[in-house]
Write a protein that holds these residues in place. Structure first.
Motif, PDB file in Angstrom:
ATOM      1  N   ARG A  70       0.824  -1.212   0.000  1.00  0.00           N
ATOM      2  CA  ARG A  70       0.000   0.000   0.000  1.00  0.00           C
ATOM      3  C   ARG A  70       0.864   1.270   0.000  1.00  0.00           C
ATOM      4  O   ARG A  70       0.479   2.286  -0.560  1.00  0.00           O
ATOM      5  CB  ARG A  70      -0.926   0.016   1.229  1.00  0.00           C
ATOM      6  N   LEU A  71       2.027   1.207   0.663  1.00  0.00           N
ATOM      7  CA  LEU A  71       2.846   2.411   0.826  1.00  0.00           C
ATOM      8  C   LEU A  71       3.770   2.706  -0.352  1.00  0.00           C
ATOM      9  O   LEU A  71       4.065   3.876  -0.630  1.00  0.00           O
ATOM     10  CB  LEU A  71       3.680   2.303   2.111  1.00  0.00           C
ATOM     11  N   VAL A  72       4.255   1.651  -1.041  1.00  0.00           N
ATOM     12  CA  VAL A  72       5.194   1.897  -2.148  1.00  0.00           C
ATOM     13  C   VAL A  72       4.770   1.206  -3.436  1.00  0.00           C
ATOM     14  O   VAL A  72       5.484   1.272  -4.434  1.00  0.00           O
ATOM     15  CB  VAL A  72       6.639   1.456  -1.781  1.00  0.00           C
ATOM     16  N   GLY A  73       3.618   0.544  -3.423  1.00  0.00           N
ATOM     17  CA  GLY A  73       3.150  -0.162  -4.603  1.00  0.00           C
ATOM     18  C   GLY A  73       2.614   0.768  -5.680  1.00  0.00           C
ATOM     19  O   GLY A  73       2.685   2.003  -5.566  1.00  0.00           O
ATOM     20  N   PRO A  74       2.037   0.180  -6.745  1.00  0.00           N
ATOM     21  CA  PRO A  74       1.571   0.978  -7.891  1.00  0.00           C
ATOM     22  C   PRO A  74       0.545   2.048  -7.526  1.00  0.00           C
ATOM     23  O   PRO A  74       0.449   3.062  -8.223  1.00  0.00           O
ATOM     24  CB  PRO A  74       0.939  -0.085  -8.812  1.00  0.00           C
ATOM     25  N   LYS A 127      22.068  -4.421   6.417  1.00  0.00           N
ATOM     26  CA  LYS A 127      22.653  -5.739   6.119  1.00  0.00           C
ATOM     27  C   LYS A 127      21.646  -6.852   6.402  1.00  0.00           C
ATOM     28  O   LYS A 127      21.483  -7.782   5.599  1.00  0.00           O
ATOM     29  CB  LYS A 127      23.917  -5.944   6.952  1.00  0.00           C
ATOM     30  N   VAL A 128      20.980  -6.750   7.554  1.00  0.00           N
ATOM     31  CA  VAL A 128      19.992  -7.774   7.907  1.00  0.00           C
ATOM     32  C   VAL A 128      18.833  -7.741   6.916  1.00  0.00           C
ATOM     33  O   VAL A 128      18.327  -8.787   6.489  1.00  0.00           O
ATOM     34  CB  VAL A 128      19.475  -7.557   9.348  1.00  0.00           C
ATOM     35  N   PHE A 129      18.409  -6.542   6.541  1.00  0.00           N
ATOM     36  CA  PHE A 129      17.288  -6.422   5.603  1.00  0.00           C
ATOM     37  C   PHE A 129      17.638  -7.050   4.253  1.00  0.00           C
ATOM     38  O   PHE A 129      16.832  -7.798   3.683  1.00  0.00           O
ATOM     39  CB  PHE A 129      16.926  -4.941   5.428  1.00  0.00           C
ATOM     40  N   HIS A 130      18.832  -6.763   3.730  1.00  0.00           N
ATOM     41  CA  HIS A 130      19.245  -7.341   2.447  1.00  0.00           C
ATOM     42  C   HIS A 130      19.339  -8.868   2.535  1.00  0.00           C
ATOM     43  O   HIS A 130      18.965  -9.571   1.584  1.00  0.00           O
ATOM     44  CB  HIS A 130      20.588  -6.758   2.016  1.00  0.00           C
ATOM     45  N   PHE A 190      10.244  -4.687  -2.233  1.00  0.00           N
ATOM     46  CA  PHE A 190      11.313  -4.502  -1.253  1.00  0.00           C
ATOM     47  C   PHE A 190      12.387  -3.578  -1.825  1.00  0.00           C
ATOM     48  O   PHE A 190      12.914  -2.700  -1.132  1.00  0.00           O
ATOM     49  CB  PHE A 190      11.931  -5.841  -0.864  1.00  0.00           C
ATOM     50  N   GLN A 191      12.726  -3.797  -3.101  1.00  0.00           N
ATOM     51  CA  GLN A 191      13.758  -2.967  -3.725  1.00  0.00           C
ATOM     52  C   GLN A 191      13.302  -1.505  -3.802  1.00  0.00           C
ATOM     53  O   GLN A 191      14.080  -0.577  -3.549  1.00  0.00           O
ATOM     54  CB  GLN A 191      14.061  -3.504  -5.132  1.00  0.00           C
ATOM     55  N   ARG A 192      12.018  -1.297  -4.145  1.00  0.00           N
ATOM     56  CA  ARG A 192      11.504   0.071  -4.251  1.00  0.00           C
ATOM     57  C   ARG A 192      11.478   0.745  -2.883  1.00  0.00           C
ATOM     58  O   ARG A 192      11.832   1.918  -2.757  1.00  0.00           O
ATOM     59  CB  ARG A 192      10.094   0.027  -4.853  1.00  0.00           C
ATOM     60  N   ALA A 193      11.053  -0.004  -1.851  1.00  0.00           N
ATOM     61  CA  ALA A 193      11.023   0.564  -0.496  1.00  0.00           C
ATOM     62  C   ALA A 193      12.414   0.954  -0.047  1.00  0.00           C
ATOM     63  O   ALA A 193      12.621   2.018   0.562  1.00  0.00           O
ATOM     64  CB  ALA A 193      10.414  -0.444   0.471  1.00  0.00           C
ATOM     65  N   HIS A 194      13.407   0.118  -0.391  1.00  0.00           N
ATOM     66  CA  HIS A 194      14.773   0.425   0.007  1.00  0.00           C
ATOM     67  C   HIS A 194      15.310   1.634  -0.754  1.00  0.00           C
ATOM     68  O   HIS A 194      15.930   2.543  -0.159  1.00  0.00           O
ATOM     69  CB  HIS A 194      15.677  -0.787  -0.243  1.00  0.00           C
ATOM     70  N   ALA A 195      15.031   1.682  -2.045  1.00  0.00           N
ATOM     71  CA  ALA A 195      15.559   2.780  -2.858  1.00  0.00           C
ATOM     72  C   ALA A 195      14.950   4.121  -2.469  1.00  0.00           C
ATOM     73  O   ALA A 195      15.634   5.149  -2.453  1.00  0.00           O
ATOM     74  CB  ALA A 195      15.285   2.488  -4.335  1.00  0.00           C
ATOM     75  N   GLN A 236       0.901 -14.802  -1.468  1.00  0.00           N
ATOM     76  CA  GLN A 236       1.026 -14.624  -2.913  1.00  0.00           C
ATOM     77  C   GLN A 236       0.330 -13.362  -3.414  1.00  0.00           C
ATOM     78  O   GLN A 236       0.488 -12.985  -4.568  1.00  0.00           O
ATOM     79  CB  GLN A 236       0.459 -15.855  -3.625  1.00  0.00           C
ATOM     80  N   ARG A 237      -0.426 -12.691  -2.546  1.00  0.00           N
ATOM     81  CA  ARG A 237      -1.155 -11.498  -2.990  1.00  0.00           C
ATOM     82  C   ARG A 237      -0.266 -10.256  -2.993  1.00  0.00           C
ATOM     83  O   ARG A 237      -0.349  -9.430  -3.893  1.00  0.00           O
ATOM     84  CB  ARG A 237      -2.377 -11.257  -2.097  1.00  0.00           C
ATOM     85  N   SER A 238       0.576 -10.094  -1.974  1.00  0.00           N
ATOM     86  CA  SER A 238       1.316  -8.839  -1.828  1.00  0.00           C
ATOM     87  C   SER A 238       2.825  -8.991  -1.936  1.00  0.00           C
ATOM     88  O   SER A 238       3.521  -8.006  -2.170  1.00  0.00           O
ATOM     89  CB  SER A 238       0.985  -8.185  -0.473  1.00  0.00           C
ATOM     90  N   TYR A 239       3.354 -10.220  -1.746  1.00  0.00           N
ATOM     91  CA  TYR A 239       4.808 -10.365  -1.765  1.00  0.00           C
ATOM     92  C   TYR A 239       5.359 -10.117  -3.168  1.00  0.00           C
ATOM     93  O   TYR A 239       4.833 -10.627  -4.159  1.00  0.00           O
ATOM     94  CB  TYR A 239       5.233 -11.761  -1.307  1.00  0.00           C
TER      95      TYR A 239
END
Length: 805
Positions: A618-622, A693-696, A675-680, A667-670
């Motif tokens: 919801r926060l970083v998706g399309p 490091k732990v997150f990656h 994850f890459q977009r949230a990190h960037a 399978q709906r949201s993963y």
């Protein structure tokens, strides 16, 4: 007496009072201007704060002088033996004649006050009665033991037969008062049988508290009462019909009306439309402010609140003594009741039969005083504060002693007043307290609370889910908000921290599992509501920004959309605060490895993973741009900080190998890309290096787990219907049989359902986890089928590969 008790500075509460004021002033509307409230607070908006404070002082000095004189006069009358019975009878009748003020109907602003005494009269009478109680409301006073607990069971002064009792039905009271009456005994037995049946149908076991009295073992009601009992219970009943209802009516009705008028006036000023309507709104705003100021002048008078608080803390000591049975609750050297917890499973009858208001009024008064006049609680002595905490800790963890869950709920609101205010904002019930560090220090040092308070809070966090009302789904949120504020504060105190973790560390942590389940439920619901309302706000804001299209709408359509925007703004702010609170709870709780292991139980792990994934989506998706509203801080919405809290929960859970599987099973949201977009966008700037490091590493583990799950699904092919769980429609690994519907389901799926609803999902019959029947034969068939399918794939003899495009 009535003529002398009537004067006050309250705004007239009914048309009758207005007419009387006009007649007393010689007739005509100008007579109203002679009332103290109108003289001191007319044109409120044009007066300075110093002028208003001075006028409040004038009202308070007048009220204190009047009450002091009436206390002396009434004291003289009561010392005259021939006058005392008549005076007490008059007091009792005056209180009873105004009993409608204590009804919910009147408190919500619906009742007509025309046939009642004025609020000023009842306030003055209540204060005089409080002063009559002053000589004996020290718990160490030898006169305190003279209070007769059967006073309110008699009809000597008040008829409380229809009043709801702390934990006794009308049939139970009738039976205990007359054990020889076979009809009363039979009705009581039937009532208890229906209670047990209803509790079983609802998923509970009943309170198991049948208390059938032998012929000579009933409650014996006194036939006469001393003046100490008379003064104590007359004061209690006067406050019950006056002060507490006045606080409730002011808070629930007048404050709400003030807010609505203020918002409308602000809108009219900003729009510049309809000057006449704006002038009327500002006039109504002045009237509403006048009511608020006269209310605070009287009910927040420090002398009055100090005496009322002393009375109510003493009444708490008295109730604790009743709850502890015949031996009572001894006092320590400071005069604080000493209570051994847990209380006896056998609830004393004399406690059970007390009217509910004996407890609820005391708790509600402390709560409202804490909200309206924070300094009043800080003025309590250490012994009084300790007594208050003993009372809260004892009854918060004693559901058998209080039939009404809202009594325990109100205790949590008072407890929140002991929590220091949050940084950058006002505290209060549900959001951190208003008080000084002294109250927080009392909470930290209270011996009984250190051991029992946190477990009781967590147990009630679960219990409030089931209030038994038609609005029970929504009832829980304000109280859980208060509990969340308290638990966060307790988490930072070592002894309380250990008590919280101790509940999770039990060999069978069922209570803690249910606690965490409802945190997850609330997080999901509140976040969904808040973000949905934010999306609607953005839509409406864009409509209003299109000047041409907005002007083309009919006036009625524009008004409807403005109202919708106002409603969405209120709901977005409310639910966003709740969502922030529950997400933050998960964040700090998951810093403890014991709690993380509980969250990895099969019935919880998948829910944690899917919930966190859905929040990131919801926060970083399309569709994240739908949440881009103007002034997001108005709605307590800070997406960057929220995303960091969510990422930290992922990081805390990453130490568990099964967590990656739990994340990718959704399978709906993963999606690795999310994850890459949230990190960037956010996390690379706001997470510490070791956290990154732990997150990656977790993201990599999730990718491996996803590949493994996909390969396994491809190898197994289509699941036979008989091996699929009828709840999740996925292949079962630990099937169980539901005893009533005889349907096979996955154990973790049905246990997850039972955490919130103890019924069979297929026929709604009562069901608990210990009633599930292992389906060992089916489990063996599934294992054999899996082994055969995997062997076929390994040997190259399997069916066509699954289409994964």
């Amino acid at each position: 007496l009535g003529v002398f008790l009537k004067p006050s500075g309250f705004v007239p509460d009914s048309l009758v009072e207005v007419v009387e004021a006009m007649e007393a002033g010689g007739g005509g509307a100008d007579a109203l201007a002679q009332l103290p409230s109108h003289q001191l607070f007319s044109d409120v908006s044009k007066r300075t704060r110093a002028q208003l404070d001075a006028n409040i002082t004038v009202l308070r000095v007048g009220a204190r002088t009047l009450v002091s004189g009436m206390h002396a006069a009434l004291g003289h009358a009561l010392r005259a033996k021939d006058a005392q019975p008549a005076v007490l009878e008059w007091v009792g009748k005056a209180i009873s004649a105004n009993g409608v003020r204590a009804t919910e109907y009147w408190q919500q602003g619906q009742g007509d006050s025309g046939e009642l005494a004025t609020i000023g009269f009842m306030y003055n009478l209540s204060w005089v009665l409080l002063k009559l109680c002053e000589p004996f409301i020290d718990p160490a006073s030898p006169h305190a033991s003279k209070i007769d607990p059967t006073f309110l069971l008699s009809k000597h002064r008040f008829d409380t037969a229809k009043d709801t009792k702390l934990h006794a039905s009308e049939d139970a009271v009738m039976h205990w008062l007359d054990p020889r009456n076979e009809d009363a005994r039979e009705r009581y037995m039937r009532h208890m049988a229906s209670e047990r049946t209803g509790a079983a149908d609802a998923g509970g076991g009943g309170d198991g508290d049948d208390d059938v009295a032998a012929a000579g073992d009933g409650i014996v009601v006194s036939t006469s009462f001393g003046t100490i009992s008379e003064f104590f219970f007359c004061a209690m009943r006067a406050l019950h019909v006056t002060v507490v209802p006045a606080f409730i009516r002011q808070s629930n009705v007048h404050e709400r009306q003030y807010g609505q008028i203020e918002r409308e006036a602000r809108r009219l000023r900003e729009s510049g439309e309809d000057p006449a309507r704006l002038a009327q709104a500002e006039k109504e705003l002045d009237k509403s402010l006048m009511r608020r100021l006269t209310f605070e002048a009287h009910l927040c008078d420090k002398e009055f609140t100090a005496e009322a608080l002393r009375f109510y803390v003493f009444s708490m000591t008295w109730l604790l003594g009743l709850a502890c049975g015949e031996k009572g609750a001894p006092l320590d050297g400071a005069g604080v009741p000493v209570v051994q917890l847990p209380l006896s499973p056998r609830v004393p009858r004399l406690f059970r039969v007390q009217p509910e208001h004996t407890m609820d009024d005391a708790v509600s008064f402390v709560k409202y005083v804490g909200w309206y006049d924070p300094g009043a609680l800080d003025a309590l002595s250490d012994a009084q504060l300790a007594t208050l905490l003993t009372f809260i800790t004892t009854f918060l963890g004693a559901p058998r002693y209080l039939h009404n869950p809202f009594l325990r709920a109100h205790l949590t609101e008072v407890l929140a007043l002991f929590v220091p205010p949050e940084k950058g904002g006002r505290g209060g019930a549900g959001a951190g307290g208003y008080q000084t560090s002294r109250l927080a220090g009392c909470l930290a040092s209270h011996a009984l609370a250190r051991t029992h308070l946190a477990p009781a809070l967590m147990a009630f966090f679960v219990d409030i889910e089931f209030t038994g009302t038609h609005t029970q789904f929504y009832d829980k949120f304000p109280y859980r908000r208060a509990m969340a504020a308290v638990l966060e504060h307790l988490w930072q105190i070592p002894e309380h921290h250990a008590a919280i973790v101790g509940v999770a560390a039990q060999p069978e942590p069922d209570r803690f599992v249910r606690f965490m389940n409802f945190i997850l439920n609330d997080s999901l619901y509140c976040m969904d509501e808040a973000l949905s309302k934010l999306a609607k706000i953005r839509e409406l804001q864009r409509e209003m920004d299109d000047a041409a299209a907005w002007a083309a709408l009919a006036d009625e359509a524009r008004t409807e959309k403005r109202d919708m925007l106002r409603q969405c703004e209120e709901q977005a702010g409310y639910y966003m605060q709740l969502a922030n609170r529950t997400v933050h709870m998960l964040n700090y709780l998951t810093t403890d490895s014991t709690i993380v292991r509980v969250l990895m139980r099969p019935e919880l792990a998948g829910r944690v993973g899917s919930m966190l994934n859905s929040f990131v989506f919801r926060l970083v998706g399309p569709q994240c741009l739908e949440l881009k509203v103007r002034e997001p801080e108005r709605y307590h919405f800070n997406p960057r900080l929220l995303l960091v809290e969510i990422a930290e929960i992922y990081i805390h859970m990453a130490s568990q190998r099964e967590f990656a599987t739990a994340v990718v099973s959704d399978q709906r949201s993963y999606s690795p890309e999310l994850f890459q977009r949230a990190h960037a966008k956010v996390l690379r700037y706001m997470l510490k290096e070791d956290q990154q490091k732990v997150f990656h590493a977790l993201v990599a583990s999730c990718a491996e787990a996803a590949a493994h799950e996909m390969q396994l699904e491809e190898d197994l092919g289509e699941t036979p219907d008989e091996f699929a769980c009828q709840i999740t429609y996925e292949l079962m690994s630990d099937p169980v049989l539901l005893p009533s519907s005889k349907i096979a389901v996955e154990r973790s799926a049905i246990v997850r359902h039972l955490l919130s609803d103890e019924t069979d999902p297929f026929n709604r019959s009562h069901l608990t986890a210990d009633m599930l029947e292992p389906a060992d034969e089916l489990k063996e068939k599934i294992a054999q089928w899996k082994a055969e399918r995997l062997a076929q794939r390994k040997s190259g003899g399997g069916g066509a590969p699954m289409d994964v495009n």
